[in-house]
Enzyme design. Structure first.
Site, short mmCIF file in Angstrom:
data_model
loop_
_atom_site.label_atom_id
_atom_site.label_comp_id
_atom_site.label_asym_id
_atom_site.label_seq_id
_atom_site.Cartn_x
_atom_site.Cartn_y
_atom_site.Cartn_z
N SER A 144 -87.18 -19.54 72.04
CA SER A 144 -87.65 -20.40 70.95
C SER A 144 -86.68 -21.54 70.68
O SER A 144 -85.46 -21.37 70.72
CB SER A 144 -87.78 -19.57 69.68
OG SER A 144 -87.71 -20.39 68.54
N ASP A 180 -91.85 -24.38 80.97
CA ASP A 180 -90.53 -24.60 81.56
C ASP A 180 -89.63 -23.38 81.39
O ASP A 180 -88.70 -23.16 82.14
CB ASP A 180 -89.85 -25.81 80.90
CG ASP A 180 -90.58 -27.10 81.27
OD1 ASP A 180 -91.45 -27.05 82.16
OD2 ASP A 180 -90.28 -28.14 80.66
N GLU A 183 -89.30 -18.41 83.36
CA GLU A 183 -88.48 -17.32 83.89
C GLU A 183 -88.06 -16.35 82.81
O GLU A 183 -87.72 -15.22 83.08
CB GLU A 183 -87.19 -17.89 84.51
CG GLU A 183 -87.42 -18.94 85.53
CD GLU A 183 -86.16 -19.80 85.69
OE1 GLU A 183 -85.45 -19.52 86.66
OE2 GLU A 183 -85.90 -20.68 84.87
N PHE A 184 -88.01 -16.83 81.55
CA PHE A 184 -87.40 -16.01 80.51
C PHE A 184 -88.34 -15.63 79.37
O PHE A 184 -88.10 -14.68 78.66
CB PHE A 184 -86.18 -16.73 79.93
CG PHE A 184 -85.24 -17.19 80.99
CD1 PHE A 184 -84.52 -16.27 81.75
CD2 PHE A 184 -85.09 -18.54 81.27
CE1 PHE A 184 -83.67 -16.69 82.75
CE2 PHE A 184 -84.23 -18.95 82.28
CZ PHE A 184 -83.52 -18.03 83.03
N GLY A 246 -95.21 -14.59 64.93
CA GLY A 246 -94.60 -13.32 64.51
C GLY A 246 -94.68 -13.06 63.03
O GLY A 246 -93.98 -12.20 62.51
N VAL A 250 -97.45 -7.77 65.80
CA VAL A 250 -96.91 -7.81 67.15
C VAL A 250 -98.06 -7.80 68.14
O VAL A 250 -98.94 -6.94 68.08
CB VAL A 250 -96.03 -6.58 67.43
CG1 VAL A 250 -95.37 -6.71 68.79
CG2 VAL A 250 -95.00 -6.41 66.35
N TYR A 455 -92.28 -35.62 75.53
CA TYR A 455 -91.10 -34.80 75.43
C TYR A 455 -89.89 -35.70 75.30
O TYR A 455 -89.70 -36.61 76.08
CB TYR A 455 -90.99 -34.02 76.75
CG TYR A 455 -90.51 -32.61 76.58
CD1 TYR A 455 -91.43 -31.57 76.48
CD2 TYR A 455 -89.16 -32.32 76.56
CE1 TYR A 455 -91.00 -30.26 76.33
CE2 TYR A 455 -88.73 -31.01 76.42
CZ TYR A 455 -89.64 -29.99 76.30
OH TYR A 455 -89.22 -28.70 76.15
#
Lengths: 535, 664
Positions: A144, A180, A183-184, A246, A250, A455
């Protein structure tokens, strides 16, 4: 994984003994390569000198972190369920921030971490949290950038973080959703924040991809009864969930569309004489609805930055060819190196169609003075977005702090917003006493029928400032005000979190706020999901 | 850096050590031809494309905005309307060409050297302007007191290698043979006078102006006062052009816009006698080239010095911060017309007033203006018959000089010259208005003394009025310094009160009534009052406490001077109010009104009941009507140019008129 920086521990930029920039690790195309131009770029752009280094705090000291507020009864009952948990300081710090610049410099109030494995685990945790009045904060991938994961300072209850990142199974399928942070970040996180992916032109944004959602709330579980592709059953309840950040519950299960892996992929790039022509071209591509899987337009500053990230070339031939290209564009075609900009393209699909599509796009580009600039430049452009987050960590070692933020804006305002926001950043930095000119750059990253996503990156050298974080926040705030004044949205896909809450009312009107508020009041009357995002 | 080495400098310290340089000095030392042909290579706005005038016209014609407006025009075919738009644009467009700038530079230099002893320019202002031009689109906003200043800014900018502006001008200039075309090629663009409700014309004009601002292709120069001030007093700003110029900022089409107020002050205005006649109702000659040549006898005269004071560049963005919310433009496509909210309109109005105030503050007050203030306070027969004592006038002028400095006015009093020399050279320069003979000063009245027919009493009044109004216009050049304390002095004089709040409410009342006459920035009544208080306190006229304002013995002279300074305005307004109240007619046209008031005033002057000639000025009369209209005491019917009075014995104004100030 790093708690105080982006991404994998083995991947990072550093200056080697010769003073050349190098990217470590093996994960990326750039990994293990020397990047000769980076140092000069850093020095000339920020005035960031190798001599002036600020080491980041390398190890966490448990005593530096606040002791947790524990709710013994809750913990005792939960332990009996066998769900794994942790009080470990590092875990807690890790989960109590995202990747916004400010949160990398903050501490935590969380007491414990639970690692939920399945829907039933979550149901148990939520039930117990309600029973013992414990504050729950869901955690996905921790990427975030809206301060969504920071603990609200006014919260006095025991705060428990709920990590759902282990719930995403490696499926092997292609969803086509590639933010972007791919991966995480986590699937639940994508849903909770209304995420957007790079290839949305083919696959759509998260709201287009989701078929079915299951969410555990203090009121119980919400889900639809079937998986019909479209329903006319009142307002879509999925839209209460997507973007709820959130605050309601959940997300435990998501059914998403999947697509066969594309047969053929091709990168490409186009150089335009200036940003105005580039935007006009993207608008025309959008109008003809022939956008490739991804099309992005970088401004001149970002083009230069991309250039600085070119790895060392191995053969004389390649460098000769590069020189020739540069000569052709700047001298023969008369492009001003300080004004030209570049669009990067990614085509996907079956081979024949990709080639056809590619021709169509290049033909449009030619009408706007665009020159095809090769696959290599395109590919490097995309890699840049994955490694730029690591670069921020290198910058922080040398007194440079920076951040990115985004917006969406109608086509007729794209140029204005880009110019004005960049100029505002420069002016604010100057007014706030920043000693060196900041980096203030943007790119148009997504095209829609009615507008585009823009962006921005900004970064500055904070040497000589007594309170850089404060200056940084003021500049970011001013930039957002400028975006809103120029007809940009509060967020295209980063979400609101706590960072942008103050503008929610003017964004969606008081009635809109009331609608969201009444949903929250019904679903979570005791504010168990108390991260206080959004509203 | 300016080419200070080339254009050597003679510094004259005038005010706050601000440095003014005489740009004519260099012109007198080197050839005009060499000057006109030198390299001109200014640093333009950094974002500007190098577009030609035809690119500009093309951009305007092809704009979304104009296409939209054209599509809305019904009645004739789109092609025909487009043709019409093209015609309007051709009539309007400037055609700036460097060759003509050189020609202009050459000619203007020749003419100015004949007319003026010196043209002083503040270098610091020019330096800031040069900087500002590179950063954002710049709007040059000079005041307009004489035709002569039409090209002065271009001339200065050409001299100092700064981009040449395009200048908004009235269409009559364009119709002058040859000269119109030369002006056009020197950067002038032409706007019709009465546009009224011609939507297409408005559309072409506003798009043209906005495109110039948006692209920043050249600095834009226009007169925010709308026209040349016939009274040499600042005119309440017009907002049409200001709206167009600022819109690109409000809509976010540019990051910022820089406004540069420019104050041009004259020792002596070339068209002084024409102005007075015009105000008395003698129509001004139509602008024509032959008229221009006839006017060339003005070249024989000495007009003293001219001062061009470039104000500090003002950022529109900074000025508007917190005042407006630009997001009101977010919901309509940027290229379509959108009526601005009252918030934005108020802001534009405020900005326009601020600019005019800044122009006033930058204006230089000459010794002659001070003398005019004093001469007008003498009884008229003293001026025309007995003559005013020279010695007393000198003493009083020097006293007033000190007061101006106390009031922070910019004074243009020659340094290192004996005061008596200053006085006598000033009178010599203004030999057309006063003459000094045997220790006394007399008003010069025009007309042929050898004429056989003696003047009728009414003609005599008009003849004196012409001379007095010339004097009035020079007094007006200094008025801005005195207005605020003057109104307070008047309030003290009328109310005889010492209570601060009572004075404040009367101050506000007068400020309100006179806000078509003087420049007051909207919404700043209490700041104006505070300013007035502190100035009066500073010069020792009053003592201030929390609640009270007490007049000091030492301040009587100041207060009486100030009160007398504004008396003509009070008298004029009261006379017209009385006329409106007493006259049964409730509907009248402007054509009837002006002569009727003049007749009444003439009668009263002859009978000795009225002591001012200023009410004879059509400018005063128009201001009163505008003020009454603003205060909703009269209405104007659109079509017939008729005014309706529903002003009866102060009924409408009644609420705000304190009993001790009967208007009728």
């Amino acid at each position: 994984m790093k708690w105080n920086g982006w991404g994998y521990s083995d991947s990072k930029f550093l200056y080697n003994k010769k003073g050349q920039a190098e990217f470590t690790g093996k994960r990326y195309r750039l990994s293990g390569m020397i990047i000769p131009g980076l140092r000069e770029w850093m020095e000339s752009t920020f005035g960031a000198n190798l001599q002036h280094k600020t080491p980041a705090a390398p190890i966490l000291n448990s005593s530096a972190v606040q002791p947790p507020t524990l709710n013994e009864a809750f913990l005792k009952e939960l332990k009996s369920t066998g769900i794994p948990f942790s009080h470990d300081a590092e875990d807690r710090v890790f989960r109590s921030h995202g990747k916004a610049e400010k949160s990398l410099l903050m501490s935590t109030k969380q007491s414990s971490m639970f690692f939920a494995d399945c829907h039933n685990d979550v149901v148990k945790i939520v039930e117990l949290a309600c029973k013992h009045n414990v504050c729950l904060m869901p955690y996905g991938g921790g990427t975030s950038v809206s301060s969504a994961l920071e603990c609200p300072p006014e919260e006095t209850r025991s705060i428990v973080s709920l990590d759902t990142s282990q719930m995403l199974n490696e499926s092997g399928y292609c969803t086509g959703h590639e933010p972007d942070s791919m991966e995480f970040s986590s699937l639940g996180g994508w849903v909770a924040t209304r995420a957007s992916g790079m290839k949305k032109n083919i696959y759509g944004n998260i709201e287009d991809l989701v078929v079915h959602i299951k969410m555990v709330t203090p009121q119980g579980v919400i889900e639809k009864s079937c998986q019909g592709p479209r329903m006319s059953t009142g307002p879509d309840v999925h839209h209460f969930i997507m973007g709820s950040e959130g605050t309601l519950g959940v997300v435990t299960e998501v059914t998403m569309k999947i697509r066969p892996m594309p047969e053929y992929q091709k990168y490409g790039s186009v150089v335009f004489p200036n940003f105005e022509m580039g935007v006009a071209c993207l608008r025309e591509v959008a109008r003809q609805r022939c956008a490739p899987a991804s099309i992005r337009l970088m401004d001149n500053e970002q083009f230069k930055f991309g250039h600085a990230l070119k790895p060392q070339v191995s053969s004389i031939f390649t460098s000769f060819l590069d020189g020739l290209k540069k000569f052709y564009i700047t001298k023969f075609k008369g492009f001003d190196p300080n004004r030209l900009c570049v669009a990067t393209l990614l085509f996907e699909g079956d081979r024949e169609k990709v080639l056809q599509h590619e021709k169509q796009v290049y033909d449009i580009a030619a009408k706007f003075g665009g020159l095809a600039a090769g696959e290599d430049n395109g590919q490097r452009g995309y890699m840049l977005t994955f490694v730029i987050a690591y670069l921020r960590d290198l910058g922080m070692d040398y007194y440079v702090i920076g951040e990115s933020f985004e917006t969406s804006v109608p086509w007729d305002r794209v140029l204005d917003i880009c110019r004005n926001v960049k100029a505002r950043i420069v002016r604010e930095c100057k007014d706030k006493g920043v000693q060196f000119p900041p980096l203030s750059t943007c790119r148009v990253t997504q095209t829609y029928d009615a507008g585009a996503c823009v962006y921005f990156y900004f970064a500055f050298n904070y040497r000589g400032l007594s309170d850089p974080v404060h200056v940084y926040e003021q500049v970011e705030h001013a930039a957002r005000e400028e975006i809103l004044a120029n007809g940009g949205s509060l967020s295209h896909h980063h979400g609101v979190g706590k960072l942008r809450k103050e503008w929610m009312r003017e964004t969606i009107s008081s009635v809109g706020m009331g609608m969201l508020k009444s949903v929250k009041d019904y679903v979570d009357p005791n504010n168990i999901f108390g991260n206080r995002n959004l509203l | 850096e300016l080419k200070q080495n080339v254009y050597s400098i003679k510094n004259v310290v005038l005010k706050d050590e601000e440095e003014f340089t005489d740009i004519l000095e260099e012109r007198r030392r080197t050839t005009d031809l060499g000057y006109a042909l030198r390299t001109f290579n200014p640093q333009p706005y950094k974002g500007a494309p190098s577009g030609s005038t035809s690119d500009l016209k093309k951009a305007v014609l092809e704009s979304q905005y104009l296409r939209y407006i054209i599509a809305l025009e019904t009645g004739s075919s789109v092609e025909k309307v487009r043709q019409e738009a093209r015609g309007i644009l051709e009539e309007m467009s400037h055609n700036l060409q460097l060759g003509f700038i050189r020609l202009m530079g050459y000619t203007v230099s020749k003419v100015f050297k004949r007319l003026f002893r010196s043209i002083y320019v503040n270098m610091e202002g020019l330096n800031m302007l040069q900087q500002a031009i590179q950063e954002s689109p710049v709007i040059l906003m000079p005041n307009h007191r004489s035709y002569v200043d039409f090209l002065i800014v271009s001339f200065i900018l050409f001299t100092y290698d700064i981009p040449i502006p395009v200048i908004a001008a009235g269409i009559p200039l364009a119709s002058m043979k040859v000269v119109g075309e030369i002006l056009r090629r020197s950067g002038a663009f032409f706007i019709r006078r009465a546009i009224g409700s011609d939507k297409l014309y408005w559309a072409v004009l506003s798009e043209y102006v906005r495109t110039i601002v948006r692209t920043g292709c050249a600095p834009l120069e226009f007169y925010v006062e709308g026209f040349r001030s016939r009274t040499l007093k600042s005119v309440v700003p017009k907002l049409g052009m200001m709206d167009m110029v600022l819109e690109p900022y409000f809509k976010g089409e540019v990051f910022d816009i820089t406004l540069v107020p420019i104050s041009i002050s004259y020792d002596r205005v070339v068209e002084e006698s024409l102005l007075a006649l015009e105000l008395l109702g003698v129509p001004k000659p139509k602008e024509s080239t032959t008229g221009l040549f006839k006017a060339s006898r003005v070249l024989q005269e000495d007009y003293g010095c001219m001062h061009v004071n470039f104000g500090r560049p003002l950022s529109v963005r900074q000025l508007c911060e917190g005042k407006i919310n630009r997001s009101e433009y977010n919901l309509i496509p940027r290229d379509l017309p959108q009526r601005p909210s009252t918030e934005i309109q108020d802001c534009v109005n405020w900005l326009a007033h601020l600019i005019v105030r800044t122009q006033e503050e930058g204006s230089l007050i000459s010794p002659w203006s001070l003398m005019a203030c004093l001469l007008l306070q003498a009884p008229i027969t003293t001026l025309t018959e007995e003559g005013l004592q020279w010695h007393g006038l000198t003493e009083k002028t020097l006293w007033l000089r000190k007061l101006v400095l106390d009031f922070r006015g910019c004074l243009n009093w020659p340094a290192r010259t004996p005061d008596s020399d200053v006085m006598s050279s000033t009178v010599a320069l203004h030999h057309s208005i006063v003459h000094h003979k045997a220790g006394r000063v007399y008003l010069v009245q025009d007309g042929d003394p050898a004429s056989q027919d003696p003047l009728s009493p009414e003609e005599g009044v008009m003849r004196t009025a012409a001379a007095v109004l010339m004097l009035v216009s020079y007094r007006n050049q200094a008025l801005h310094v005195f207005v605020r304390p003057g109104i307070l002095a008047t309030a003290i004089h009328i109310t005889k009160s010492t209570q601060k709040d009572e004075l404040f409410s009367f101050f506000c009342f007068l400020r309100d009534v006179f806000s078509n006459e003087f420049i007051f920035i909207p919404g700043r009544a209490s700041q104006d009052f505070d300013e007035a208080c502190s100035l009066l306190q500073k010069c020792g006229a009053v003592h201030m406490s929390q609640q009270e304002v007490t007049v000091l013995e030492t301040g009587l002279e100041v207060l009486s001077f100030l009160q007398k300074l504004l008396q003509p305005f009070l008298d004029s307004y009261q006379l017209i109010f009385r006329y409106l109240c007493e006259n049964g007619a409730h509907v009248f046209t402007e054509k009837q009104f002006l002569p009727a008031v003049q007749n009444l005033a003439t009668k009263l002057i002859l009978s000795g009941d009225l002591h001012t000639f200023e009410v004879l000025s059509s400018d005063t009369q128009k201001n009163v009507l505008a003020a009454l209209r603003r205060l909703e005491a009269v209405t104007k019917l659109r079509k017939a140019r008729k005014w309706i009075v529903y002003f009866t014995k102060g009924a409408t104004l009644g609420g705000s008129i304190p009993p001790r100030f009967p208007l009728c």
